[in-house]
Design a protein around this motif. Structure first.
Motif, mmCIF file in Angstrom:
data_model
loop_
_atom_site.group_PDB
_atom_site.id
_atom_site.type_symbol
_atom_site.label_atom_id
_atom_site.label_comp_id
_atom_site.label_asym_id
_atom_site.label_seq_id
_atom_site.Cartn_x
_atom_site.Cartn_y
_atom_site.Cartn_z
ATOM 1 N N ALA A 196 0.814 -1.218 0.000
ATOM 2 C CA ALA A 196 0.000 0.000 0.000
ATOM 3 C C ALA A 196 0.844 1.263 0.000
ATOM 4 N N LEU A 197 1.972 1.233 0.731
ATOM 5 C CA LEU A 197 2.797 2.423 0.887
ATOM 6 C C LEU A 197 4.200 2.179 0.336
ATOM 7 N N LEU A 198 4.737 3.166 -0.341
ATOM 8 C CA LEU A 198 6.077 3.094 -0.919
ATOM 9 C C LEU A 198 6.962 4.130 -0.228
ATOM 10 N N HIS A 199 8.186 3.738 0.097
ATOM 11 C CA HIS A 199 9.045 4.626 0.881
ATOM 12 C C HIS A 199 10.387 4.947 0.231
ATOM 13 N N ASP A 200 10.774 4.197 -0.798
ATOM 14 C CA ASP A 200 12.080 4.419 -1.413
ATOM 15 C C ASP A 200 12.019 5.583 -2.398
ATOM 16 N N PRO A 201 12.771 6.677 -2.146
ATOM 17 C CA PRO A 201 12.696 7.859 -3.011
ATOM 18 C C PRO A 201 13.026 7.580 -4.473
ATOM 19 N N ASP A 202 14.037 6.745 -4.729
ATOM 20 C CA ASP A 202 14.403 6.442 -6.118
ATOM 21 C C ASP A 202 13.288 5.683 -6.835
ATOM 22 N N GLU A 203 12.721 4.695 -6.149
ATOM 23 C CA GLU A 203 11.638 3.919 -6.749
ATOM 24 C C GLU A 203 10.432 4.803 -7.051
ATOM 25 N N VAL A 204 10.079 5.636 -6.084
ATOM 26 C CA VAL A 204 8.921 6.509 -6.260
ATOM 27 C C VAL A 204 9.152 7.505 -7.386
ATOM 28 N N ALA A 205 10.351 8.099 -7.418
ATOM 29 C CA ALA A 205 10.657 9.073 -8.478
ATOM 30 C C ALA A 205 10.597 8.428 -9.852
ATOM 31 N N GLN A 206 11.074 7.190 -9.954
ATOM 32 C CA GLN A 206 11.034 6.492 -11.239
ATOM 33 C C GLN A 206 9.596 6.201 -11.653
ATOM 34 N N ARG A 207 8.751 5.811 -10.706
ATOM 35 C CA ARG A 207 7.341 5.565 -11.005
ATOM 36 C C ARG A 207 6.679 6.838 -11.523
ATOM 37 N N VAL A 208 7.008 7.955 -10.903
ATOM 38 C CA VAL A 208 6.427 9.230 -11.320
ATOM 39 C C VAL A 208 6.847 9.578 -12.743
ATOM 40 N N LEU A 209 8.124 9.399 -13.041
ATOM 41 C CA LEU A 209 8.612 9.686 -14.391
ATOM 42 C C LEU A 209 7.902 8.820 -15.424
ATOM 43 N N ARG A 210 7.671 7.562 -15.089
ATOM 44 C CA ARG A 210 7.002 6.672 -16.038
ATOM 45 C C ARG A 210 5.544 7.086 -16.223
ATOM 46 N N MET A 211 4.897 7.510 -15.141
ATOM 47 C CA MET A 211 3.518 7.960 -15.261
ATOM 48 C C MET A 211 3.441 9.206 -16.139
ATOM 49 N N VAL A 212 4.350 10.158 -15.908
ATOM 50 C CA VAL A 212 4.342 11.399 -16.684
ATOM 51 C C VAL A 212 4.687 11.146 -18.145
ATOM 52 N N GLY A 213 5.689 10.283 -18.377
ATOM 53 C CA GLY A 213 6.142 10.053 -19.746
ATOM 54 C C GLY A 213 5.307 9.077 -20.540
ATOM 55 N N ASP A 214 4.887 7.973 -19.880
ATOM 56 C CA ASP A 214 4.201 6.896 -20.599
ATOM 57 C C ASP A 214 2.729 6.732 -20.225
ATOM 58 N N GLY A 215 2.317 7.373 -19.131
ATOM 59 C CA GLY A 215 0.924 7.252 -18.709
ATOM 60 C C GLY A 215 0.581 5.919 -18.094
ATOM 61 N N VAL A 216 1.586 5.215 -17.566
ATOM 62 C CA VAL A 216 1.345 3.936 -16.917
ATOM 63 C C VAL A 216 2.108 3.864 -15.592
ATOM 64 N N VAL A 217 1.648 2.966 -14.713
ATOM 65 C CA VAL A 217 2.312 2.727 -13.441
ATOM 66 C C VAL A 217 2.177 1.234 -13.136
ATOM 67 N N PRO A 218 3.210 0.595 -12.556
ATOM 68 C CA PRO A 218 3.087 -0.825 -12.225
ATOM 69 C C PRO A 218 2.142 -1.047 -11.049
#
Length: 253
Positions: free
Chosen positions: A184-206
């Motif tokens: 439910a909760l994510l705490h790793d800054p690198d992982e979260v930042a990468q997810r955000v970039l993928r959402m912004v760039g590709d419109g998807v999230v795992p």
């Protein structure tokens, strides 16, 4: 490309201190400020609104159930007419604090259990929309893409803004993983930042099952009460700016 970065602030109450509002206000472009029902006392709310005003951060009213003890994270089957009144009350209270702090409320976002409820609970979704429309129909409504809330707001002629949660897990259906469930909760800054970039760039999230979920959003939320919230939000902001994405509130975009 532009996108909004928001966080839930003003949630301390008396001697109970939650989050670092001062530091978070240096990172975000929009602040979802509590209205006293799920969290926030008058002094905390005025300090938060003043801090936002000084930094040019847009203030939104984060309305919730009347549930201080549960931090607004317990569903309450409030009759729709009472929920309308509760939300109007919260909007008026925070708007008054904003006015003496040099700003005003610019949008509305439900909090916690109410946010989750209005994804599918049509009666409560319509109550939230009715309250906003009665108070100020120019206020945008921030919510989960595909939710009953945004559908009701659109039908009522209100501006709708789709939101993505940087630090929350998603189900394959595109909803948030319940806080009581694994992932439910994510705490790793690198992982979260990468997810955000993928959402912004590709419109998807795992999703939690490893599949990709389509998510399109105009605003990204990083929770202010999570452990390491400021570090996480700073990592997201830095990664977005490095990718050429401008951080600006959706009300100003």
């Amino acid at each position: 490309m532009r996108i909004d970065l928001n966080s839930d602030l003003g949630e301390s109450f008396g001697r109970w201190q939650l989050g670092d509002d001062e530091a978070m206000l240096e990172v975000v472009s929009s602040a979802n400020v509590a209205c006293g029902f799920h969290a926030g006392d008058a002094t905390t709310l005025r300090r938060t609104c003043s801090g936002a005003s000084e930094r040019g951060v847009v203030v939104g009213a984060q309305v919730g159930y009347r549930d201080l003890a549960g931090f607004g994270r317990r569903f309450i089957d409030v009759p729709p007419n009472e929920l309308i009144d509760d939300i109007v009350y919260q909007l008026g209270a925070l708007d008054g604090i904003c006015r003496v702090s040099g700003t005003r409320i610019r949008y509305v976002k439900p909090h916690g259990a109410l946010y989750n409820a209005v994804v599918h609970h049509e009666a409560q979704a319509e109550a939230v929309v009715a309250a906003v429309a009665a108070y100020d129909p120019s206020l945008p409504v921030l919510g989960l893409p595909g939710s009953a809330l945004l559908k009701a707001a659109e039908s009522a002629g209100l501006r709708t803004v789709r939101e993505f949660f940087a630090d929350r897990g998603y189900t394959p259906a595109g909803t948030l993983v319940p806080r009581t469930s694994p992932g439910a909760l994510l705490h790793d800054p690198d992982e979260v930042a990468q997810r955000v970039l993928r959402m912004v760039g590709d419109g998807v999230v795992p999703a939690v099952d490893g599949t990709d979920v389509r998510v399109e959003a105009e605003s990204i939320c990083v929770h202010g009460d999570s452990p390491g919230a400021v570090e996480l939000a700073s990592a997201v902001r830095s990664r977005l700016r490095d990718a050429g994405v401008e951080i600006v509130s959706f009300v100003e975009a």
